[in-house]
Design an enzyme around this catalytic site. Structure first.
Site, PDB file in Angstrom:
ATOM      1  N   ASN A 179      -0.375  11.864   1.081  1.00 47.18           N
ATOM      2  CA  ASN A 179       0.515  10.628   0.645  1.00 47.18           C
ATOM      3  C   ASN A 179       1.220  10.809  -0.761  1.00 47.18           C
ATOM      4  O   ASN A 179       0.628  11.432  -1.490  1.00 47.18           O
ATOM      5  CB  ASN A 179      -0.494   9.193   0.423  1.00 47.18           C
ATOM      6  CG  ASN A 179      -0.656   8.916   2.071  1.00 47.18           C
ATOM      7  OD1 ASN A 179       0.213   9.007   2.947  1.00 47.18           O
ATOM      8  ND2 ASN A 179      -1.962   8.482   2.198  1.00 47.18           N
ATOM      9  N   TYR A 218       0.785  -1.209  -0.074  1.00 51.85           N
ATOM     10  CA  TYR A 218      -0.023   0.064   0.125  1.00 51.85           C
ATOM     11  C   TYR A 218       0.845   1.254  -0.007  1.00 51.85           C
ATOM     12  O   TYR A 218       2.213   1.033  -0.346  1.00 51.85           O
ATOM     13  CB  TYR A 218      -0.859  -0.097   1.159  1.00 51.85           C
ATOM     14  CG  TYR A 218      -2.015   0.710   1.284  1.00 51.85           C
ATOM     15  CD1 TYR A 218      -2.811   0.942   0.199  1.00 51.85           C
ATOM     16  CD2 TYR A 218      -2.207   1.598   2.266  1.00 51.85           C
ATOM     17  CE1 TYR A 218      -4.059   1.768   0.216  1.00 51.85           C
ATOM     18  CE2 TYR A 218      -3.531   2.522   2.326  1.00 51.85           C
ATOM     19  CZ  TYR A 218      -4.346   2.479   1.177  1.00 51.85           C
ATOM     20  OH  TYR A 218      -5.352   3.379   1.154  1.00 51.85           O
ATOM     21  N   ASP A 266     -13.568   6.069  -0.379  1.00 54.72           N
ATOM     22  CA  ASP A 266     -12.535   5.965   0.338  1.00 54.72           C
ATOM     23  C   ASP A 266     -11.719   7.409   0.711  1.00 54.72           C
ATOM     24  O   ASP A 266     -11.460   7.725   1.915  1.00 54.72           O
ATOM     25  CB  ASP A 266     -11.605   4.968   0.564  1.00 54.72           C
ATOM     26  CG  ASP A 266     -10.564   4.489   1.635  1.00 54.72           C
ATOM     27  OD1 ASP A 266     -11.181   4.562   2.472  1.00 54.72           O
ATOM     28  OD2 ASP A 266      -9.492   4.581   1.375  1.00 54.72           O
ATOM     29  N   ASP A 267     -11.695   7.879  -0.486  1.00 54.13           N
ATOM     30  CA  ASP A 267     -10.814   9.335  -0.261  1.00 54.13           C
ATOM     31  C   ASP A 267     -11.808  10.662   0.422  1.00 54.13           C
ATOM     32  O   ASP A 267     -11.098  11.190   1.156  1.00 54.13           O
ATOM     33  CB  ASP A 267     -10.481   9.956  -1.684  1.00 54.13           C
ATOM     34  CG  ASP A 267      -9.904   8.928  -2.567  1.00 54.13           C
ATOM     35  OD1 ASP A 267      -8.718   8.270  -2.026  1.00 54.13           O
ATOM     36  OD2 ASP A 267     -10.562   8.523  -3.543  1.00 54.13           O
ATOM     37  N   ARG A 309      -6.390  10.592 -10.279  1.00 53.75           N
ATOM     38  CA  ARG A 309      -5.865  11.179  -9.212  1.00 53.75           C
ATOM     39  C   ARG A 309      -5.319  10.157  -8.262  1.00 53.75           C
ATOM     40  O   ARG A 309      -6.079   9.948  -7.394  1.00 53.75           O
ATOM     41  CB  ARG A 309      -6.948  12.038  -8.492  1.00 53.75           C
ATOM     42  CG  ARG A 309      -6.357  13.263  -7.376  1.00 53.75           C
ATOM     43  CD  ARG A 309      -7.279  13.520  -6.390  1.00 53.75           C
ATOM     44  NE  ARG A 309      -7.980  12.248  -5.656  1.00 53.75           N
ATOM     45  CZ  ARG A 309      -7.274  11.577  -4.778  1.00 53.75           C
ATOM     46  NH1 ARG A 309      -6.219  11.898  -4.322  1.00 53.75           N
ATOM     47  NH2 ARG A 309      -7.883  10.647  -4.041  1.00 53.75           N
ATOM     48  N   GLU A 318     -12.423   5.055  -5.878  1.00 51.62           N
ATOM     49  CA  GLU A 318     -11.111   5.224  -5.404  1.00 51.62           C
ATOM     50  C   GLU A 318     -10.280   5.907  -6.420  1.00 51.62           C
ATOM     51  O   GLU A 318     -10.233   5.690  -7.564  1.00 51.62           O
ATOM     52  CB  GLU A 318     -10.259   3.901  -5.479  1.00 51.62           C
ATOM     53  CG  GLU A 318      -9.276   3.778  -4.733  1.00 51.62           C
ATOM     54  CD  GLU A 318      -9.262   4.297  -3.131  1.00 51.62           C
ATOM     55  OE1 GLU A 318      -8.436   4.917  -2.926  1.00 51.62           O
ATOM     56  OE2 GLU A 318     -10.075   3.905  -2.470  1.00 51.62           O
ATOM     57  N   ASP A 319      -9.753   6.991  -5.665  1.00 54.85           N
ATOM     58  CA  ASP A 319      -8.854   7.941  -6.639  1.00 54.85           C
ATOM     59  C   ASP A 319      -9.337   8.556  -8.003  1.00 54.85           C
ATOM     60  O   ASP A 319      -8.928   8.504  -9.059  1.00 54.85           O
ATOM     61  CB  ASP A 319      -7.518   7.170  -6.890  1.00 54.85           C
ATOM     62  CG  ASP A 319      -6.787   6.989  -5.707  1.00 54.85           C
ATOM     63  OD1 ASP A 319      -6.961   7.919  -4.727  1.00 54.85           O
ATOM     64  OD2 ASP A 319      -5.660   6.481  -5.622  1.00 54.85           O
ATOM     65  N   ASN A 330      -4.067   6.325   8.878  1.00 56.36           N
ATOM     66  CA  ASN A 330      -4.045   5.396   7.553  1.00 56.36           C
ATOM     67  C   ASN A 330      -5.508   4.793   7.284  1.00 56.36           C
ATOM     68  O   ASN A 330      -5.986   4.400   8.332  1.00 56.36           O
ATOM     69  CB  ASN A 330      -3.145   4.343   7.615  1.00 56.36           C
ATOM     70  CG  ASN A 330      -2.953   3.669   6.262  1.00 56.36           C
ATOM     71  OD1 ASN A 330      -3.710   3.495   5.477  1.00 56.36           O
ATOM     72  ND2 ASN A 330      -1.646   3.209   6.133  1.00 56.36           N
ATOM     73  N   LYS A 364      -5.873  -2.025  -2.416  1.00 58.49           N
ATOM     74  CA  LYS A 364      -7.024  -1.955  -1.268  1.00 58.49           C
ATOM     75  C   LYS A 364      -7.646  -3.267  -1.101  1.00 58.49           C
ATOM     76  O   LYS A 364      -7.882  -3.478   0.021  1.00 58.49           O
ATOM     77  CB  LYS A 364      -7.826  -1.138  -2.003  1.00 58.49           C
ATOM     78  CG  LYS A 364      -7.432   0.452  -1.903  1.00 58.49           C
ATOM     79  CD  LYS A 364      -8.062   1.192  -0.851  1.00 58.49           C
ATOM     80  CE  LYS A 364      -7.351   2.443  -0.420  1.00 58.49           C
ATOM     81  NZ  LYS A 364      -7.773   3.606  -0.179  1.00 58.49           N
TER      82      LYS A 364
END
Length: 496
Positions: free
Chosen positions: A352, A44, A210-211, A97, A187-188, A396, A115
């Protein structure tokens, strides 16, 4: 483990682990569970970021499902090609992203794969029930478009109606193929799409970003735990964020929700304790016209302030949170300023990977003369200052999303409600022990993560039952025991 440790570079360790996951899944999860603190930074953040940047060069075999614009009109058929039928969790990205690294296109696949391996290792979701998906809608990264090893479509990103229709077809196909109770984790995605997708599908599908939501939940847990360390409540603080994207506004909203719940004050009042700084300075009401919709609730009455240092001096926050994706933005002046009017400032540098962190642990403890209660997004080593060892916590998302996912799956929840995120935060905060607090930690160590995940899952499931969103009947009597019994464990069966 000895063989993995022979590799000098983290990326080599990553490649060895990915080969192992492909060749001997059970052994891969056994290693990951037994050595979680050592291997988490490999599978990760931060190593997975480097892996995504070089994904084309290190690519050996596909790990997950790629759905490209070329398959428009046939997405359901593509989903049916995946060999496993009973999928419980999907993590999907369009690679626009990735962490703080920007648009990596199709090479973002490393993130859903990483993930989901944590959903299994830390949350106990069966590996066969996990499906990583990358939607290849092109990339605007010139370097990748010209890279001979790029694995995706060589075209600019689809936008507007074409993009919306493609996602609509994808979401419908997922529901048609896997039913109502499959958890879809976005995600992202880029900011503008992330908020829209969550708003559009939050009422019709079981979706989680999640972001926005996972980050918010884990940060809120740290802040709740910090109150035990410092005394007082969340409402006693003034919060200042650097960065007003998905993570920043998501965290801010969840803090406001929790304060509103604790004090019974309207949420609009609670938002006034929270200030955000973006690339143009402090978000204030005079800027309201030009702001993106997700920033508008945070535009309070104040004269314009152009930079973070002036904002710190003007607002005098007790909590400083970095979600900017820009490294070294918490300068010596900023940290000295917040330490001058706070005995124990709470400083969270969340961006991160490590290179993008707003400051290092050493800087935070040195510049605050050891006063700061400090946590980061990526791991940092303990720091000695004035003879005392300070251990930085790691905010995290891996604390939250695996347990959260397990709670959703085991209760058969059909929607995600904000109260379920608050339940996850409270469960995580309760796992921090006196011994952790003595080291200045506001998060428990990762070594107990499966036990922590079981408690989070139980709390989330309890909230789903309370809200009438859970479909598994009858409700299990002891939810923690039930969570533990649902968790996948990589042991070999004894056939004798």
């Amino acid at each position: 483990m000895n063989n993995i440790r022979q590799y000098q570079l983290p990326l080599q360790r990553y490649m060895a682990l990915m080969d192992l996951q492909e060749g001997n899944e059970r052994l891969f999860y056994k290693l990951l569970i037994d050595n979680v603190e050592e291997l988490l930074p490999i599978v990760y953040t931060p190593t997975v970021g480097e892996a995504c940047q070089k994904y084309g060069s290190i690519f050996s075999r596909p790990q997950g499902l790629y759905i490209s614009l070329k398959e428009k009109g046939k997405i359901l058929e593509v989903l049916k090609n995946w060999p496993e039928r009973s999928i419980q969790v999907i993590v999907v990205t369009d690679g626009e992203r990735i962490l703080g690294l920007g648009d990596l296109g199709c090479q973002g696949m490393g993130i859903p794969v990483g993930k989901l391996s944590l959903y299994t290792a830390l949350g106990g979701v069966r590996p066969s029930a996990c499906l990583p998906i990358t939607l290849d809608v092109g990339t605007n990264n010139e370097e990748l478009l010209n890279d001979e090893f790029y694995i995706g479509l060589r075209q600019r990103r689809a936008t507007g109606q074409e993009y919306t229709d493609f996602l609509q077809e994808f979401m419908s196909a997922v529901k048609q193929n896997y039913g109502e109770k499959v958890l879809i984790q976005f995600e992202d995605f880029a900011n503008h799409n992330a908020f829209d997708l969550l708003a559009r599908y939050g009422t019709t599908h079981l979706v989680f970003n999640d972001d926005i939501q996972g980050t918010a939940s884990v940060v809120l847990a740290g802040l709740i735990a910090a109150q035990t360390l410092l005394g007082g409540s969340l409402a006693d603080h003034t919060y200042l964020f650097l960065g007003a994207g998905e993570a920043g506004t998501g965290i801010a909203e969840l803090i406001a929700l929790e304060i509103s719940r604790q004090t019974k004050a309207p949420i609009e009042e609670c938002r006034k304790k929270i200030w955000l700084v973006d690339s143009k300075g402090l978000i204030v009401s005079t800027r309201k016209e030009s702001l993106q919709h997700f920033k508008k609730p945070w535009a309070h009455e104040h004269k314009p302030v152009n930079n973070l240092l002036d904002a710190v001096n003007a607002i005098k926050p007790t909590v400083l949170i970095g979600t900017s994706g820009k490294g070294q933005t918490f300068t010596k002046d900023v940290i000295e300023a917040i330490s001058s009017f706070n005995e124990r400032p709470i400083i969270l540098a969340l961006s991160n990977p490590t290179s993008q962190s707003e400051c290092t642990a050493e800087q935070a403890y040195t510049w605050s003369k050891g006063q700061a209660v400090f946590a980061t997004g990526s791991p940092f080593d303990p720091v000695e200052y004035n003879g005392k060892i300070h251990v930085p916590g790691q905010a995290n998302n891996a604390y939250i999303f695996p347990g959260f996912g397990l709670g959703v799956v085991m209760s058969g929840a059909i929607r995600v409600h904000d109260d379920m995120l608050l339940a996850a935060s409270e469960a995580l905060a309760q796992q921090v022990t006196e011994e952790n607090f003595e080291k200045g930690l506001i998060y428990p160590p990762f070594s107990n993560i499966r036990k922590i995940s079981a408690h989070i899952a139980a709390n989330v499931a309890a909230k789903a039952y309370e809200l009438g969103l859970a479909s598994r009947r009858p409700r299990p009597k002891d939810l923690v025991k039930f969570a533990e019994s649902c968790m996948y464990s990589p042991i070999y069966r004894n056939y004798r």
